[in-house]
Design an enzyme around this catalytic site. Structure first.
Site, PDB file in Angstrom:
ATOM      1  N   ASP A 252       0.853  -1.184   0.000  1.00  0.00           N
ATOM      2  CA  ASP A 252       0.000   0.000   0.000  1.00  0.00           C
ATOM      3  C   ASP A 252       0.891   1.237   0.000  1.00  0.00           C
ATOM      4  O   ASP A 252       2.102   1.144   0.179  1.00  0.00           O
ATOM      5  CB  ASP A 252      -0.981   0.016   1.177  1.00  0.00           C
TER       6      ASP A 252
ATOM      7  N   ASP B 155      -9.209  -2.728  14.423  1.00  0.00           N
ATOM      8  CA  ASP B 155     -10.503  -2.703  13.730  1.00  0.00           C
ATOM      9  C   ASP B 155     -10.613  -3.793  12.676  1.00  0.00           C
ATOM     10  O   ASP B 155     -11.629  -3.889  11.983  1.00  0.00           O
ATOM     11  CB  ASP B 155     -10.728  -1.336  13.081  1.00  0.00           C
TER      12      ASP B 155
ATOM     13  N   HIS C 174      -8.426  -4.188  10.066  1.00  0.00           N
ATOM     14  CA  HIS C 174      -7.911  -3.855   8.733  1.00  0.00           C
ATOM     15  C   HIS C 174      -6.568  -4.533   8.497  1.00  0.00           C
ATOM     16  O   HIS C 174      -5.829  -4.835   9.435  1.00  0.00           O
ATOM     17  CB  HIS C 174      -7.802  -2.341   8.548  1.00  0.00           C
TER      18      HIS C 174
END
Length: 241
Positions: free
Chosen positions: A66, A130, A132
């Protein structure tokens, strides 16, 4: 999914290094994608002296999965590659031709380029509390997405997330980032995920005991045929074994 519970952060890092070296020791080209952030810092501290200037690792190629640009500074590395350079590529003196950069200029061809290179043999992942992984935050990408651009308006919190990633400097706050999607990561041959600390205990429990849910993206990875989750005792504190 195989779960490895280690005594502490140091042992978690050591086990992750063993997995990386297990893939890297080969006669043939190996393609590995690695994560930035605070969790793998210990991994890279241990790995650097083991790979620096070692000719027998010249067949190993590295990829980022990313990238977050610094607005107005698009001619330089973004957040992820800057961190990876500081943590590993620079100290280990990895040759530039063995570093395959994903950024905003080439994300649309990322999956095709990886396929042409023979596919990714391994990815080292972290996981957010969370759920991710990579840049696949809840409600940003779908399970069927390949490498994607995610805009700052994807979720109400995204603008603040991107501001934090660039150190709180509003002038550098981008309005998008790019990430390999869930489908891209599921095509990797071997997944290794690391997590430490009590703040990760909830998501670790969900990964081990929970069901696959798109709003908890990392749960998809538990269906991968070669997935290893390496955690310390604190991160495993809510597990039933």
């Amino acid at each position: 999914m195989k779960v490895i519970i280690t005594e502490d952060y140091q042992e978690m890092s050591q086990v992750a290094v063993q997995h990386l070296l297990g893939v890297m020791h080969s006669q043939h080209r190996k393609n590995i994608s690695i994560t930035a952030g605070s969790t793998p810092k210990g991994v890279y501290e241990m790995l650097v002296p083991l790979v620096k200037n070692k000719k027998y690792f010249e067949h190993v190629h590295f990829y980022n999965f990313d990238e977050i640009p610094f607005k107005g500074e698009e001619d330089r590395y973004g957040v992820t590659m800057t961190n990876l350079h500081n943590l590993f590529f620079g100290p280990a003196e990895i040759d530039r031709e063995r570093i395959h950069v994903l950024d905003w200029t080439n994300y649309e061809t990322q999956d095709e380029r990886i396929k042409a290179d023979g596919g990714l043999d391994m990815v080292l992942l972290g996981v957010g509390s969370d759920g991710h992984f990579c840049g696949n935050l809840p409600n940003t990408t779908k399970f069927g997405d390949l490498t994607s651009r995610v805009n700052a308006n994807a979720t109400p919190e995204m603008a603040d997330v991107l501001l934090s990633e660039v150190g709180g400097d509003k002038e550098k706050q981008p309005d998008f980032y790019v990430t390999m999607g869930p489908k891209s990561i599921m095509q990797v041959k071997k997944l290794v995920m690391i997590a430490n600390g009590k703040k990760k205990a909830g998501i670790v429990k969900q990964l081990v005991d929970g069901t696959v849910m798109e709003d908890v993206p990392a749960t998809l990875l538990t269906t991968h045929p070669d997935m290893t989750l390496i955690v310390d005792k604190e991160a495993a504190s809510l597990l039933s074994y």
